[in-house]
Design an enzyme around this catalytic site. Structure first.
Site: not given
Length: 200
Positions: A34, A38, A61, A121
């Protein structure tokens, strides 16, 4: 979520680190990666990691439909979001890409179920109450499966994975910030696989 016990959560500043990090993790037994959106390099990192044989690369994200489309264009095979919104969930379904939304409450999970989702998640795992909180949340939602992420460390990996509702965990300890040491990354991946009781 069933392909590996740990999904490394990667915040990569330099795209040149993408291939060595991905190769180290895949060879260590953790092929599901993953890449968090960011950093300015994130989309380039996804593209470079996706070219590594055996790597299953997704974007983390992911906050908006625009993020989703950009990640898919870069080669992401799944997306992870810190939360759950109807617009993002419906967009992921329309685009037929695997979607792992973040939940922390019963209401979050119920909204996900209304949208046809049952894999989530659990985030931020430790800050949201840790193992006891997830046990309590999972009890009335026995059909759901979770990937706890946020504050999980190598020494608690086996404890989290022992929960029947947990298929895997997300972890950032595998590739800490700073200069990349591919050999150390591979070793941490191997150790995680061993701690989880799974062979490479």
């Amino acid at each position: 979520m069933r392909r590996a016990p740990v999904i490394p959560v990667l915040t990569v500043e330099d795209a040149a680190d993408a291939r060595p990090v991905a190769e180290a993790l895949v060879s260590g037994g953790l092929p599901v990666l993953e890449v968090t959106l960011r950093t300015a390099a994130a989309l380039d990192v996804i593209a470079r990691m996706a070219a590594v044989e055996g790597a299953i690369v997704g974007a983390g994200t992911v906050l908006t439909v625009r993020d989703l489309d950009a990640a898919m264009e870069a080669g992401a095979q799944f997306i992870v979001s810190p939360g759950l919104t109807e617009s993002l969930a419906k967009a992921a379904m329309a685009r037929e890409i695997a979607f792992l939304p973040g939940v922390a409450t019963a209401g979050d999970i119920m909204r996900g179920l209304d949208l046809g989702l049952d894999h989530f998640k659990f985030f931020p795992a430790e800050a949201a109450g840790g193992i006891r909180a997830l046990q309590a949340l999972a009890a009335p939602f026995r059909q759901c499966r979770f990937c706890p992420t946020g504050g999980i460390t190598a020494d608690r990996l086996a404890e989290w994975l022992a929960l029947p509702s947990v298929l895997c965990v997300g972890g950032s300890w595998l590739v800490p910030s700073g200069p990349v040491d591919a050999d150390a990354v591979r070793l941490r991946a191997l150790q995680a696989v061993t701690a989880a009781g799974r062979g490479v």
